[in-house]
Design an enzyme around this catalytic site. Sequence first.
Site: not given
Ligand code: NDP
Length: 271
Positions: A15, A65, A86, A127, A131, A154, A217, A239
């Site tokens: 977007k 990133k 970013n 998480g 992010a 963990a 979002y 978000g």
């Molecule tokens: P990453 O891929 O870096 O990290 C993903 C995280 O989600 C990890 O901590 C992972 O855990 C966890 N996870 C994934 N699936 C599951 C599940 N089924 N149950 C529990 N935990 C889970 O992604 P990002 O950190 O970059 O992004 C995270 C979210 O934030 C995304 O949805 C992204 O779109 C959103 N975002 C929104 C922004 C905004 O401006 N609104 C800006 C940046 C991000 P594990 O380490 O155990 O695998």
Amino acid sequence: MHRYGVVGNPVEHSKSPLIHGLFARQTHRHLSYDTLLLPTDNFEPGLKRLFADGLTGCNVTVPFKEQACATCHSLTERACIAMAVNTIVRQADGTLLGDNTDGKGLVTDLSKNNGIVLRASRILVAGAGGAARGIGKPLLDEEPASLVIANRNADKARALTDSFKAFGPIESQKYADLAGQRFDLIINATSASLANVVPPIPQSCVDDNTVVYDLMYARNRTVFLQWGLQLGSKRAIDGLGMLVEQAAEAFYLWEHIRPVTRDVIAQLRLG
Ligand code: NDP
């Protein structure tokens, strides 16, 4: 004319072109902003070519990133702490400065747009990915009573909290160990909502004074926000505001003017 864009893979869904187009119209800036697809195995040469071809600045999204940190010639403190970039600014001498505006975007959306008081509050972040790294320090800067990080893996949560310990009261806990605790604010910084899954946060963490915030979002309320509301939360926020606020901060870095975000958020909600 200044040329900007968002670099990612995939990136067509972004977007950001719409948001920056609205900012440009509002501030009377004549600029372009495009989606810029780069191959996942060729980020650095691809990015350097875009800047050699006249790009003024860009946003960086999944999965680049972290790589962008190594490609930029210098980093702001907040990008360095997050270990993720970013926003990239081409400086007067042609070098690339990497910044991270995600945390500022979240804090502005929580406090300014939604009136949520972070000071002395108990915050849970689910998480420990990119992010979560971006929002950790800006949340601690607001002086919460505590910031707890829980993650499926963990070890990642522990590594994150270890690297943020100097900035405030942060600790990692396993999801199961959160049972019996309550939080003022629970932020879903996992990507679980993408798969319609709610992270395994014990139900006791939510009461009617808990605000639930999903970084993701979507047109329809995410499963995480539905979960929070079912448990009694009166405030469930997605978000979109963060997305617009992090973009506004990037726009300010590039064009030195701060767009008014309220109307842009409202316009995006209308679709
Ligand atoms: P990453 O891929 O870096 O990290 C993903 C995280 O989600 C990890 O901590 C992972 O855990 C966890 N996870 C994934 N699936 C599951 C599940 N089924 N149950 C529990 N935990 C889970 O992604 P990002 O950190 O970059 O992004 C995270 C979210 O934030 C995304 O949805 C992204 O779109 C959103 N975002 C929104 C922004 C905004 O401006 N609104 C800006 C940046 C991000 P594990 O380490 O155990 O695998």
